[in-house]
Design a protein around this motif. Structure first.
Motif, short mmCIF file in Angstrom:
data_model
loop_
_atom_site.label_atom_id
_atom_site.label_comp_id
_atom_site.label_asym_id
_atom_site.label_seq_id
_atom_site.Cartn_x
_atom_site.Cartn_y
_atom_site.Cartn_z
N VAL A 48 0.87 -1.07 0.03
CA VAL A 48 0.06 -0.07 -0.11
C VAL A 48 0.86 1.26 0.03
N GLY A 49 2.02 1.12 0.28
CA GLY A 49 3.11 2.30 0.09
C GLY A 49 2.90 3.08 1.27
N THR A 50 2.75 2.59 2.65
CA THR A 50 2.90 3.67 3.65
C THR A 50 4.09 3.03 4.68
N GLY A 51 4.51 1.81 4.61
CA GLY A 51 5.32 1.44 5.50
C GLY A 51 4.66 1.20 7.15
N PRO A 52 5.11 0.34 7.92
CA PRO A 52 4.48 0.05 9.14
C PRO A 52 4.66 1.01 10.18
N ALA A 53 3.85 1.12 11.14
CA ALA A 53 3.97 2.15 12.11
C ALA A 53 5.16 1.94 13.14
N GLU A 54 5.41 2.51 14.09
CA GLU A 54 6.46 2.29 15.10
C GLU A 54 6.04 1.09 15.81
N LYS A 55 4.67 0.99 16.15
CA LYS A 55 4.30 -0.10 17.01
C LYS A 55 2.81 -0.97 16.58
N THR A 56 2.75 -1.89 16.65
CA THR A 56 1.23 -2.50 16.59
C THR A 56 0.52 -2.09 17.61
N LEU A 57 -1.16 -2.35 17.43
CA LEU A 57 -1.85 -1.82 18.52
C LEU A 57 -1.58 -2.90 19.77
N MET A 58 -1.42 -3.99 19.47
CA MET A 58 -0.91 -4.97 20.89
C MET A 58 0.26 -4.34 21.47
N ASP A 59 1.31 -3.66 20.70
CA ASP A 59 2.39 -3.38 21.63
C ASP A 59 1.87 -1.96 22.13
N TYR A 60 1.26 -1.24 21.36
CA TYR A 60 1.15 0.27 21.90
C TYR A 60 0.07 0.10 23.25
N MET A 61 -0.60 -0.96 23.37
CA MET A 61 -1.36 -1.36 24.83
C MET A 61 -0.66 -1.92 25.64
N GLY A 62 0.74 -2.17 25.47
CA GLY A 62 1.48 -2.77 26.53
C GLY A 62 2.23 -4.17 26.27
N GLY A 63 1.67 -4.83 25.20
CA GLY A 63 2.24 -6.21 24.85
C GLY A 63 1.24 -7.21 25.43
N ARG A 64 1.39 -8.35 24.95
CA ARG A 64 0.65 -9.57 25.08
C ARG A 64 0.38 -9.65 26.76
N PRO A 65 1.36 -9.49 27.51
CA PRO A 65 1.09 -9.83 29.10
C PRO A 65 0.00 -8.80 29.63
N VAL A 66 0.46 -7.73 29.24
CA VAL A 66 -0.67 -6.41 29.54
C VAL A 66 -2.13 -6.80 28.96
N VAL A 67 -2.01 -7.05 27.78
CA VAL A 67 -3.43 -7.03 27.17
C VAL A 67 -4.16 -8.57 27.92
N GLY A 68 -3.35 -9.67 27.96
CA GLY A 68 -4.02 -10.76 28.58
C GLY A 68 -4.68 -10.39 29.98
N ALA A 69 -3.92 -9.51 30.65
CA ALA A 69 -4.36 -9.33 31.98
C ALA A 69 -5.49 -8.26 31.90
N LYS A 70 -5.84 -7.47 31.09
CA LYS A 70 -6.69 -6.78 30.99
C LYS A 70 -8.22 -7.40 30.60
N LEU A 71 -7.81 -8.52 29.63
CA LEU A 71 -8.63 -9.28 28.98
C LEU A 71 -9.42 -10.39 30.26
N ARG A 72 -8.61 -10.81 31.03
CA ARG A 72 -8.97 -11.62 32.15
C ARG A 72 -9.53 -10.87 33.01
N ALA A 73 -9.25 -9.40 33.33
CA ALA A 73 -9.88 -8.78 34.37
C ALA A 73 -11.28 -8.42 34.14
N ARG A 74 -11.51 -7.98 32.77
CA ARG A 74 -12.89 -7.68 32.19
C ARG A 74 -13.77 -8.82 32.28
#
Length: 259
Positions: A48-74
């Protein structure tokens, strides 16, 4: 304007279609966000001619451990995952840390499988669903969601956050069979559905049109096979609407008329 899932079997041309549609949308003076929700796709940002951003959305949210904890909490708090991970937001409000813009065209990745045995992609599906559900689009704005092969995005509920489902059908019996499955799943989810034929010649186009007609599956457009497109894609170059004979603008009109 619509938020739209692009799906299909592996190798059918989902990323190619998204690239062509995004270019045409930008040419029309509209803003488009491309959401890469395929955990294994590596080349879409180049196409598409944009190049990737600095982070994925997962990384922006703190990574898999942080996202996993948020999901378990909710889940523990609500029992049925009603506590949102995101607040309502518009395209203009999205952080440049996880969205890369080039003109009116933006690109973001939900997350990628980076390590062996790191676990399934379910957390990425959960944040994709919640992100899309809470993302608002205005007039002259589109959101195109690239998915993994098959129907996993239906199981994860990602289609709940979009307005319509478009499937890419290449010349294969597997694609025809899958189109019937996805048509049923889209109906169950309450989403308009249609298919786009890709990489066809006159003979395979006729065969596919006949097969899909018998299944009452609407065809939104056709993209003929292009040796130029195949060659440039193989080289890892940016793709362009000038490489094909199909009318992507007409496809967009038909998709929009479904909403």
């Amino acid at each position: 304007m619509p938020k739209m899932v692009i799906c299909g079997r592996g190798g059918c041309g989902k990323s190619t279609l998204i690239t062509l549609m995004a270019q045409k949308i930008e040419e029309q003076g509209k803003k488009v966000l491309i959401v890469d929700s395929d955990e294994s796709n590596l080349g879409l940002s180049i196409m598409v001619g944009t190049g990737p951003a600095e982070k994925t959305l997962m990384d922006y949210m703190g990574g898999r451990p942080v996202v996993g904890a948020k999901l378990r909490a909710r889940i523990k708090k609500e029992g049925d995952e009603k506590v949102p991970l995101f607040q309502k937001s518009s395209l203009d409000e999205l952080s440049s840390e996880f969205v890369s813009w080039n003109g009116k065209k933006g690109f973001m990745q939900i997350g990628k499988i980076e390590h062996s045995h790191e676990g399934c992609a379910c957390p990425m599906g959960a944040i994709a669903r919640d992100f899309l559900t809470n993302l608002t689009v205005n007039d002259n704005e589109w959101v195109l969601v690239d998915t993994e092969a098959g129907v996993e995005h239906f199981g994860r509920g990602i289609v709940g956050g979009v307005d319509s489902v478009v499937m890419v059908v290449d010349p294969s019996n597997d694609a025809v069979l899958l189109s019937e499955k996805i048509s049923g799943l889209s109906k169950e989810a309450g989403k308009p559905f249609g298919v786009i034929l890709n990489r066809v010649d006159d003979e395979t186009k006729t065969i596919l049109e006949d097969a899909l007609s018998k299944k009452n599956i609407p065809i939104l457009g056709v993209i003929p096979y292009s040796i130029t497109m195949a060659r440039e894609n193989l080289k890892g170059n940016r793709l362009d609407n000038n490489m094909i004979e199909g009318d992507v603008g007409e496809i967009l009109n038909k998709v929009e008329s479904q909403q």
